[in-house]
Design an enzyme around this catalytic site. Structure first.
Site, mmCIF file in Angstrom:
data_model
loop_
_atom_site.group_PDB
_atom_site.id
_atom_site.type_symbol
_atom_site.label_atom_id
_atom_site.label_comp_id
_atom_site.label_asym_id
_atom_site.label_seq_id
_atom_site.Cartn_x
_atom_site.Cartn_y
_atom_site.Cartn_z
ATOM 1 N N ARG A 47 -22.927 -7.699 23.090
ATOM 2 C CA ARG A 47 -24.328 -7.402 22.811
ATOM 3 C C ARG A 47 -24.628 -5.998 23.322
ATOM 4 O O ARG A 47 -24.085 -5.569 24.346
ATOM 5 C CB ARG A 47 -25.256 -8.419 23.495
ATOM 6 C CG ARG A 47 -25.324 -9.774 22.823
ATOM 7 C CD ARG A 47 -26.030 -9.682 21.471
ATOM 8 N NE ARG A 47 -26.210 -10.995 20.849
ATOM 9 C CZ ARG A 47 -25.335 -11.543 20.018
ATOM 10 N NH1 ARG A 47 -24.205 -10.895 19.750
ATOM 11 N NH2 ARG A 47 -25.582 -12.716 19.477
ATOM 12 N N ASP A 65 -19.966 -1.786 18.247
ATOM 13 C CA ASP A 65 -20.426 -2.575 17.101
ATOM 14 C C ASP A 65 -21.841 -3.096 17.326
ATOM 15 O O ASP A 65 -22.474 -3.571 16.389
ATOM 16 C CB ASP A 65 -19.469 -3.756 16.855
ATOM 17 C CG ASP A 65 -19.776 -4.486 15.558
ATOM 18 O OD1 ASP A 65 -19.803 -3.820 14.505
ATOM 19 O OD2 ASP A 65 -19.995 -5.714 15.592
ATOM 20 N N GLU A 120 -31.219 -2.373 17.009
ATOM 21 C CA GLU A 120 -30.486 -2.434 15.740
ATOM 22 C C GLU A 120 -31.473 -2.584 14.575
ATOM 23 O O GLU A 120 -32.406 -3.370 14.673
ATOM 24 C CB GLU A 120 -29.497 -3.607 15.756
ATOM 25 C CG GLU A 120 -28.402 -3.438 16.804
ATOM 26 C CD GLU A 120 -27.384 -4.576 16.784
ATOM 27 O OE1 GLU A 120 -27.499 -5.478 15.926
ATOM 28 O OE2 GLU A 120 -26.478 -4.564 17.628
ATOM 29 N N HIS A 130 -22.700 -3.678 13.530
ATOM 30 C CA HIS A 130 -22.724 -5.089 13.954
ATOM 31 C C HIS A 130 -22.082 -5.991 12.891
ATOM 32 O O HIS A 130 -22.677 -6.958 12.409
ATOM 33 C CB HIS A 130 -24.161 -5.544 14.239
ATOM 34 C CG HIS A 130 -24.217 -6.741 15.147
ATOM 35 N ND1 HIS A 130 -25.297 -7.012 15.956
ATOM 36 C CD2 HIS A 130 -23.318 -7.746 15.383
ATOM 37 C CE1 HIS A 130 -25.082 -8.129 16.642
ATOM 38 N NE2 HIS A 130 -23.880 -8.580 16.301
#
Length: 318
Positions: A234, A258, A263, A282
Protein backbone atom coordinates in the site's frame (compact mmCIF):
# COMPACT_ATOMS: atom_id res chain seq x y z
CA UNK A 1 -29.82 -22.02 7.26
CA UNK A 2 -32.99 -23.63 5.90
CA UNK A 3 -32.76 -21.98 2.45
CA UNK A 4 -29.68 -21.50 0.33
CA UNK A 5 -28.00 -18.19 1.26
CA UNK A 6 -28.17 -15.45 -1.37
CA UNK A 7 -25.08 -13.77 -2.80
CA UNK A 8 -24.99 -10.12 -3.83
CA UNK A 9 -22.27 -8.78 -6.12
CA UNK A 10 -22.36 -5.03 -5.50
CA UNK A 11 -21.99 -2.15 -7.95
CA UNK A 12 -18.58 -1.45 -6.38
CA UNK A 13 -17.29 -4.26 -8.61
CA UNK A 14 -16.43 -2.91 -12.07
CA UNK A 15 -19.00 -3.81 -14.73
CA UNK A 16 -16.80 -6.10 -16.85
CA UNK A 17 -15.37 -7.82 -13.77
CA UNK A 18 -18.83 -8.27 -12.25
CA UNK A 19 -20.21 -9.83 -15.44
CA UNK A 20 -17.50 -12.48 -15.58
CA UNK A 21 -17.59 -13.06 -11.82
CA UNK A 22 -21.36 -13.60 -11.80
CA UNK A 23 -21.02 -16.07 -14.70
CA UNK A 24 -18.44 -18.05 -12.70
CA UNK A 25 -20.55 -17.95 -9.53
CA UNK A 26 -23.73 -19.03 -11.31
CA UNK A 27 -21.89 -22.01 -12.78
CA UNK A 28 -20.50 -23.08 -9.40
CA UNK A 29 -23.31 -22.28 -6.94
CA UNK A 30 -26.95 -23.43 -6.70
CA UNK A 31 -29.40 -21.85 -9.16
CA UNK A 32 -30.96 -18.54 -8.28
CA UNK A 33 -28.74 -17.54 -5.35
CA UNK A 34 -26.61 -14.94 -7.13
CA UNK A 35 -27.83 -11.36 -7.51
CA UNK A 36 -25.97 -8.49 -9.15
CA UNK A 37 -26.35 -4.77 -8.52
CA UNK A 38 -25.30 -2.52 -11.39
CA UNK A 39 -26.10 0.86 -9.80
CA UNK A 40 -25.86 2.19 -6.21
CA UNK A 41 -29.62 2.18 -5.74
CA UNK A 42 -29.77 -1.55 -6.52
CA UNK A 43 -26.98 -2.26 -4.05
CA UNK A 44 -28.82 -0.35 -1.31
CA UNK A 45 -32.06 -2.24 -2.01
CA UNK A 46 -30.68 -5.74 -2.53
CA UNK A 47 -28.27 -5.69 0.42
CA UNK A 48 -31.22 -5.55 2.85
CA UNK A 49 -31.98 -9.25 2.20
CA UNK A 50 -28.58 -10.53 1.08
CA UNK A 51 -26.84 -13.17 3.19
CA UNK A 52 -23.49 -12.85 1.42
CA UNK A 53 -21.87 -9.81 -0.18
CA UNK A 54 -19.00 -9.91 -2.67
CA UNK A 55 -17.54 -6.46 -3.16
CA UNK A 56 -14.57 -4.12 -3.42
CA UNK A 57 -15.94 -1.74 -0.80
CA UNK A 58 -18.45 -1.76 2.05
CA UNK A 59 -19.15 1.66 3.61
CA UNK A 60 -20.50 1.59 7.15
CA UNK A 61 -23.77 3.22 6.07
CA UNK A 62 -24.35 0.41 3.58
CA UNK A 63 -23.61 -2.21 6.21
CA UNK A 64 -26.36 -0.72 8.39
CA UNK A 65 -28.93 -1.65 5.75
CA UNK A 66 -27.79 -5.29 5.65
CA UNK A 67 -30.04 -6.98 8.20
CA UNK A 68 -29.49 -10.59 7.08
CA UNK A 69 -25.81 -10.50 6.31
CA UNK A 70 -23.66 -13.45 7.37
CA UNK A 71 -20.52 -13.08 5.27
CA UNK A 72 -18.66 -10.38 3.32
CA UNK A 73 -15.97 -11.30 0.83
CA UNK A 74 -13.45 -8.65 -0.27
CA UNK A 75 -12.14 -9.15 -3.79
CA UNK A 76 -8.85 -7.59 -2.69
CA UNK A 77 -6.36 -8.76 -0.09
CA UNK A 78 -6.39 -5.41 1.72
CA UNK A 79 -9.37 -4.76 3.99
CA UNK A 80 -8.20 -1.58 5.73
CA UNK A 81 -11.17 0.37 4.27
CA UNK A 82 -13.81 -2.04 5.64
CA UNK A 83 -15.77 -1.35 8.87
CA UNK A 84 -13.99 -4.08 10.81
CA UNK A 85 -15.31 -3.20 14.27
CA UNK A 86 -18.92 -3.11 13.09
CA UNK A 87 -18.53 -6.45 11.32
CA UNK A 88 -17.03 -8.02 14.43
CA UNK A 89 -19.74 -6.61 16.69
CA UNK A 90 -22.44 -8.08 14.47
CA UNK A 91 -20.55 -11.39 14.11
CA UNK A 92 -20.42 -11.06 10.34
CA UNK A 93 -17.55 -12.98 8.76
CA UNK A 94 -15.13 -11.05 6.56
CA UNK A 95 -12.83 -12.92 4.19
CA UNK A 96 -10.35 -11.52 1.71
CA UNK A 97 -8.67 -12.64 -1.50
CA UNK A 98 -5.15 -12.87 -0.11
CA UNK A 99 -3.05 -15.25 -2.15
CA UNK A 100 -4.82 -15.05 -5.50
CA UNK A 101 -2.47 -12.31 -6.68
CA UNK A 102 0.71 -13.84 -5.27
CA UNK A 103 2.09 -15.19 -8.55
CA UNK A 104 1.62 -12.10 -10.77
CA UNK A 105 2.77 -9.72 -8.03
CA UNK A 106 5.86 -11.81 -7.33
CA UNK A 107 6.69 -11.85 -11.04
CA UNK A 108 6.32 -8.07 -11.18
CA UNK A 109 8.60 -7.67 -8.16
CA UNK A 110 11.25 -9.62 -10.06
CA UNK A 111 10.66 -7.36 -13.05
CA UNK A 112 11.37 -4.21 -11.00
CA UNK A 113 14.48 -5.80 -9.55
CA UNK A 114 15.80 -6.94 -12.93
CA UNK A 115 15.19 -3.51 -14.43
CA UNK A 116 17.50 -1.97 -11.86
CA UNK A 117 20.03 -4.78 -11.70
CA UNK A 118 20.39 -5.17 -15.47
CA UNK A 119 20.38 -1.42 -16.19
CA UNK A 120 17.12 -1.63 -18.15
CA UNK A 121 15.78 1.61 -16.69
CA UNK A 122 18.71 3.44 -18.27
CA UNK A 123 18.53 1.47 -21.52
CA UNK A 124 14.84 2.35 -21.97
CA UNK A 125 15.65 6.05 -21.60
CA UNK A 126 18.45 5.75 -24.13
CA UNK A 127 16.17 3.94 -26.57
CA UNK A 128 13.72 6.86 -26.52
CA UNK A 129 16.61 9.18 -27.39
CA UNK A 130 18.07 6.85 -30.08
CA UNK A 131 21.28 6.56 -28.05
CA UNK A 132 23.51 3.47 -28.42
CA UNK A 133 25.58 3.30 -25.26
CA UNK A 134 26.47 0.27 -23.16
CA UNK A 135 25.29 0.25 -19.59
CA UNK A 136 26.81 -1.51 -16.62
CA UNK A 137 24.72 -4.45 -15.41
CA UNK A 138 24.85 -6.71 -12.39
CA UNK A 139 23.26 -9.98 -11.30
CA UNK A 140 20.52 -10.72 -8.82
CA UNK A 141 22.38 -13.93 -7.98
CA UNK A 142 24.19 -13.40 -4.68
CA UNK A 143 22.25 -10.25 -3.80
CA UNK A 144 20.12 -9.96 -0.65
CA UNK A 145 16.40 -9.27 -0.69
CA UNK A 146 14.43 -8.26 2.38
CA UNK A 147 10.74 -9.13 2.26
CA UNK A 148 8.78 -7.03 4.74
CA UNK A 149 5.72 -9.14 5.42
CA UNK A 150 6.09 -12.82 4.51
CA UNK A 151 2.43 -13.61 3.89
CA UNK A 152 1.06 -15.30 0.77
CA UNK A 153 2.55 -12.70 -1.57
CA UNK A 154 5.78 -12.34 0.39
CA UNK A 155 6.28 -16.09 0.41
CA UNK A 156 5.96 -16.30 -3.38
CA UNK A 157 8.37 -13.37 -3.76
CA UNK A 158 10.80 -15.24 -1.52
CA UNK A 159 10.49 -18.40 -3.62
CA UNK A 160 11.20 -16.62 -6.91
CA UNK A 161 14.10 -14.68 -5.42
CA UNK A 162 15.57 -17.88 -3.99
CA UNK A 163 15.33 -19.44 -7.45
CA UNK A 164 17.53 -16.59 -8.70
CA UNK A 165 20.12 -17.47 -6.08
CA UNK A 166 19.41 -14.53 -3.80
CA UNK A 167 19.72 -14.54 -0.03
CA UNK A 168 16.23 -14.01 1.38
CA UNK A 169 15.54 -12.19 4.63
CA UNK A 170 12.03 -11.59 5.86
CA UNK A 171 9.79 -10.28 8.60
CA UNK A 172 6.74 -12.09 9.89
CA UNK A 173 4.36 -11.81 12.81
CA UNK A 174 4.13 -15.56 13.31
CA UNK A 175 7.64 -16.93 13.55
CA UNK A 176 6.42 -20.49 14.04
CA UNK A 177 5.64 -21.03 10.35
CA UNK A 178 8.54 -19.89 8.16
CA UNK A 179 8.63 -20.74 4.42
CA UNK A 180 11.59 -22.82 3.27
CA UNK A 181 12.62 -20.10 0.78
CA UNK A 182 13.38 -17.64 3.60
CA UNK A 183 16.97 -17.92 4.84
CA UNK A 184 16.50 -15.73 7.93
CA UNK A 185 13.29 -14.54 9.55
CA UNK A 186 12.82 -11.59 11.89
CA UNK A 187 9.92 -10.38 13.99
CA UNK A 188 7.86 -7.60 12.43
CA UNK A 189 9.28 -5.05 14.88
CA UNK A 190 12.84 -5.96 13.89
CA UNK A 191 12.49 -4.73 10.30
CA UNK A 192 15.45 -2.35 10.67
CA UNK A 193 17.77 -5.38 10.77
CA UNK A 194 16.43 -6.42 7.38
CA UNK A 195 16.60 -2.91 5.92
CA UNK A 196 20.26 -2.58 6.90
CA UNK A 197 21.29 -5.80 5.15
CA UNK A 198 19.11 -5.90 2.04
CA UNK A 199 20.07 -4.76 -1.46
CA UNK A 200 16.38 -4.88 -2.39
CA UNK A 201 13.55 -4.21 0.07
CA UNK A 202 10.07 -5.44 -0.86
CA UNK A 203 7.06 -4.08 1.03
CA UNK A 204 4.47 -6.86 1.06
CA UNK A 205 2.82 -6.30 4.45
CA UNK A 206 -0.78 -5.15 4.99
CA UNK A 207 -1.61 -1.56 5.87
CA UNK A 208 -2.43 -1.27 9.58
CA UNK A 209 -2.01 1.36 12.27
CA UNK A 210 1.36 -0.22 13.03
CA UNK A 211 2.62 -0.33 9.42
CA UNK A 212 1.42 3.07 8.20
CA UNK A 213 4.56 5.11 7.49
CA UNK A 214 6.73 2.07 8.22
CA UNK A 215 9.36 3.37 5.81
CA UNK A 216 10.27 6.94 6.69
CA UNK A 217 13.32 9.15 6.55
CA UNK A 218 15.11 7.16 9.25
CA UNK A 219 14.47 3.81 7.57
CA UNK A 220 15.60 5.13 4.19
CA UNK A 221 18.88 6.19 5.78
CA UNK A 222 19.22 2.69 7.24
CA UNK A 223 18.76 1.17 3.78
CA UNK A 224 21.68 3.04 2.23
CA UNK A 225 22.76 4.29 -1.20
CA UNK A 226 22.92 0.96 -3.03
CA UNK A 227 19.47 -0.28 -2.06
CA UNK A 228 16.22 -0.34 -4.04
CA UNK A 229 12.75 -0.11 -2.51
CA UNK A 230 9.88 -2.05 -4.11
CA UNK A 231 6.37 -1.31 -2.87
CA UNK A 232 3.52 -3.57 -3.98
CA UNK A 233 1.64 -3.35 -0.66
CA UNK A 234 0.00 0.00 0.00
CA UNK A 235 1.24 3.49 -0.74
CA UNK A 236 0.86 4.56 2.87
CA UNK A 237 3.46 2.03 3.99
CA UNK A 238 6.13 4.52 2.91
CA UNK A 239 6.34 8.24 3.65
CA UNK A 240 6.16 9.52 0.07
CA UNK A 241 7.78 12.89 0.77
CA UNK A 242 10.71 11.23 2.51
CA UNK A 243 11.00 8.71 -0.32
CA UNK A 244 11.05 11.44 -2.97
CA UNK A 245 13.78 13.32 -1.11
CA UNK A 246 15.87 10.18 -0.67
CA UNK A 247 15.57 9.36 -4.37
CA UNK A 248 16.41 12.93 -5.40
CA UNK A 249 19.43 13.05 -3.10
CA UNK A 250 20.68 9.59 -4.08
CA UNK A 251 20.32 8.24 -0.54
CA UNK A 252 18.85 5.07 -2.08
CA UNK A 253 19.49 3.76 -5.59
CA UNK A 254 15.93 3.56 -6.80
CA UNK A 255 12.33 2.48 -6.30
CA UNK A 256 9.80 0.28 -8.09
CA UNK A 257 6.35 1.51 -7.11
CA UNK A 258 2.94 0.06 -7.91
CA UNK A 259 1.05 1.84 -5.09
CA UNK A 260 0.93 5.42 -3.87
CA UNK A 261 -0.49 7.56 -1.09
CA UNK A 262 -2.86 9.19 -3.60
CA UNK A 263 -4.14 7.22 -6.59
CA UNK A 264 -4.07 7.97 -9.45
CA UNK A 265 -0.66 9.47 -8.81
CA UNK A 266 -1.11 13.25 -9.26
CA UNK A 267 0.47 14.81 -12.36
CA UNK A 268 2.45 17.20 -10.19
CA UNK A 269 4.13 14.38 -8.23
CA UNK A 270 7.95 14.58 -8.48
CA UNK A 271 8.03 10.79 -8.79
CA UNK A 272 7.03 11.01 -12.47
CA UNK A 273 10.24 12.80 -13.42
CA UNK A 274 12.76 10.83 -11.39
CA UNK A 275 15.07 8.70 -13.53
CA UNK A 276 15.58 6.17 -10.71
CA UNK A 277 11.89 5.29 -10.30
CA UNK A 278 9.74 2.71 -12.11
CA UNK A 279 6.02 3.53 -11.83
CA UNK A 280 3.12 1.19 -12.57
CA UNK A 281 -0.57 2.05 -12.02
CA UNK A 282 -1.51 -0.33 -9.16
CA UNK A 283 -1.74 -3.32 -11.50
CA UNK A 284 0.81 -5.78 -10.13
CA UNK A 285 -1.97 -8.20 -9.21
CA UNK A 286 -3.42 -8.27 -12.70
CA UNK A 287 -3.87 -11.80 -14.01
CA UNK A 288 -6.22 -13.65 -16.38
CA UNK A 289 -6.59 -16.36 -13.73
CA UNK A 290 -8.19 -14.21 -11.01
CA UNK A 291 -11.75 -15.47 -11.56
CA UNK A 292 -10.78 -19.12 -11.09
CA UNK A 293 -8.73 -18.19 -8.03
CA UNK A 294 -11.58 -16.15 -6.55
CA UNK A 295 -13.82 -19.17 -7.03
CA UNK A 296 -11.34 -21.40 -5.20
CA UNK A 297 -12.09 -19.30 -2.12
CA UNK A 298 -15.75 -18.47 -2.70
CA UNK A 299 -17.07 -21.94 -3.51
CA UNK A 300 -15.88 -23.82 -0.38
CA UNK A 301 -16.71 -20.82 1.80
CA UNK A 302 -20.23 -20.72 0.39
CA UNK A 303 -20.66 -24.37 1.36
CA UNK A 304 -19.31 -23.61 4.84
CA UNK A 305 -21.82 -20.78 5.33
CA UNK A 306 -24.66 -22.94 4.01
CA UNK A 307 -23.81 -25.66 6.53
CA UNK A 308 -23.03 -23.34 9.43
CA UNK A 309 -19.31 -24.19 9.51
CA UNK A 310 -18.12 -20.61 9.81
CA UNK A 311 -15.01 -21.57 11.77
CA UNK A 312 -13.74 -23.50 8.72
CA UNK A 313 -13.90 -20.59 6.27
CA UNK A 314 -10.74 -19.83 4.29
CA UNK A 315 -9.02 -16.42 4.29
CA UNK A 316 -11.04 -15.28 7.29
CA UNK A 317 -10.10 -11.82 8.59
CA UNK A 318 -13.03 -11.21 11.01
Amino acid sequence: MSAQPTVLVTDYVARETATKLVDHLESALPDGVVERATIPEETRDLIEDANIVVTNRLPAELLERAQNLRWVHALSSGVDSYPLEELEEREIVLTNSAGIHAQPIAEQVLCYMLMFERGLTESVRQQRQSVWERVTAGELHGQTVGVIGVGAIGERVAELCAAFGMEVLGTKRDLEDVPDAVDEIYAADDHHEVLARADYVVLACPLTDETQGLIGERELHVMGRNSVLVNIGRGELADEDALVESLQQGRIRGAGLDVFETEPLPRESPLWDLSNVVITPHMAGSTPHRFDRWLEILEPNYEAVSEGRLEEMENRVV
